[in-house]
Design an enzyme around this catalytic site. Structure first.
Site, mmCIF file in Angstrom:
data_model
loop_
_atom_site.group_PDB
_atom_site.id
_atom_site.type_symbol
_atom_site.label_atom_id
_atom_site.label_comp_id
_atom_site.label_asym_id
_atom_site.label_seq_id
_atom_site.Cartn_x
_atom_site.Cartn_y
_atom_site.Cartn_z
ATOM 1 N N SER A 195 -26.792 -13.021 3.589
ATOM 2 C CA SER A 195 -26.174 -12.360 2.680
ATOM 3 C C SER A 195 -26.453 -12.386 1.322
ATOM 4 O O SER A 195 -25.708 -12.238 0.428
ATOM 5 C CB SER A 195 -24.733 -12.323 3.020
ATOM 6 O OG SER A 195 -24.370 -12.110 4.264
ATOM 7 N N ARG A 196 -27.780 -12.866 0.941
ATOM 8 C CA ARG A 196 -28.098 -13.329 -0.362
ATOM 9 C C ARG A 196 -27.326 -14.491 -1.012
ATOM 10 O O ARG A 196 -27.170 -14.592 -2.374
ATOM 11 C CB ARG A 196 -28.180 -12.130 -1.175
ATOM 12 C CG ARG A 196 -28.758 -10.847 -0.931
ATOM 13 C CD ARG A 196 -30.419 -11.232 -0.931
ATOM 14 N NE ARG A 196 -31.381 -10.338 -0.883
ATOM 15 C CZ ARG A 196 -31.983 -9.909 0.273
ATOM 16 N NH1 ARG A 196 -31.998 -10.601 1.419
ATOM 17 N NH2 ARG A 196 -32.971 -9.019 0.369
#
Ligand SMILES: Cc1cc2nc3c(=O)[nH]c(=O)nc-3n(C[C@H](O)[C@H](O)[C@H](O)COP(=O)(O)O)c2cc1C
Length: 210
Positions: free
Chosen positions: A187-188
């Site tokens: 999810s970065r």
């Protein structure tokens, strides 16, 4: 497929204060040992320099040594990178190890390694690479490929098997004052640990927002 649609997840092991070494050189050694068999070019690193007017430039070089004094690579002392190092005394390095979604960023001052260190490394290079050092005035404009090949032939004939290191070729050591380890996560929400060397020589470690 549009370039903007090319994307992937960057997953990896968590990186935090309990899972990293307080010393950035030991942390580098730890990560390097993990990637050396996984990466095709584990020692390849981007080297960024700049002119005194702040115009940056970047290119790939190969790491040839690392110890608590710094990170060493070898090059032509009259190249563009060498000129820019002479202007600012600083450089940045960047390793990208895609197999494990990791990046290591190193900022620091630059010094030449000793003549003995450069001689010792030069002597380990294959003879063809030693001739080519004499054939190439790195970063200078070249009329044609044929001119380069003729210079190589001339160097080979002139030097034969006795190829001493020329004074205009040798090593530089990046002496870091900042080292950042980046570990890709889902999810970065990546992990970033930045090590900064204080005036007393002690390294402080802080988490940065991804
Ligand atoms: C994988 C790879 C490794 C390289 N290693 C070196 C190196 O160790 N030393 C070097 O001088 N150039 C190396 N080069 C070439 C440099 O990227 C660059 O073209 C050259 O040093 C001239 O840079 P400059 O004109 O900015 O000084 C390498 C290039 C690649 C793609």
């Amino acid at each position: 497929m549009a370039i903007s649609d090319i994307r992937r997840e960057y997953e990896g092991e968590p990186l935090d204060e309990t899972r990293s070494d307080p010393d950035p050189f030991r942390q580098f050694a730890l990560w390097f040992d993990q990637v050396r068999e996984l990466e095709a070019d584990p020692t390849a690193m981007a080297l960024a320099t700049a002119t005194s007017a702040g115009r940056p430039s970047v290119r790939t070089v190969l790491l040839k040594a690392v110890d608590p004094r710094g990170f060493v690579f070898f090059t032509n002392y009259e190249s563009r990178k060498a000129r820019e190092i002479a202007e600012t005394g600083r450089a940045s390095l960047l390793f990208v190890w895609r197999s494990v979604n990791r990046q290591v960023r190193i900022d620091g001052t630059v010094e030449k390694v000793t003549d003995d260190e450069s001689d010792a490394y030069f002597a380990t290079r294959p003879i063809e690479s030693r001739w080519s050092v004499y054939a190439s005035r790195q970063s200078e404009r070249l009329e044609s490929r044929a001119v380069l090949e003729a210079a190589y032939e001339a160097a080979r004939r002139r030097l034969g098997n006795a190829v001493p290191r020329p004074s205009w070729w040798g090593g530089y050591r990046i002496v870091p004052d900042e080292v950042e380890f980046w570990q890709g996560r889902g999810s970065r929400l990546h992990d970033r640990l930045q090590y900064r060397r204080q005036a007393d020589g002690i390294w402080v470690r802080e988490r940065l927002a991804p």
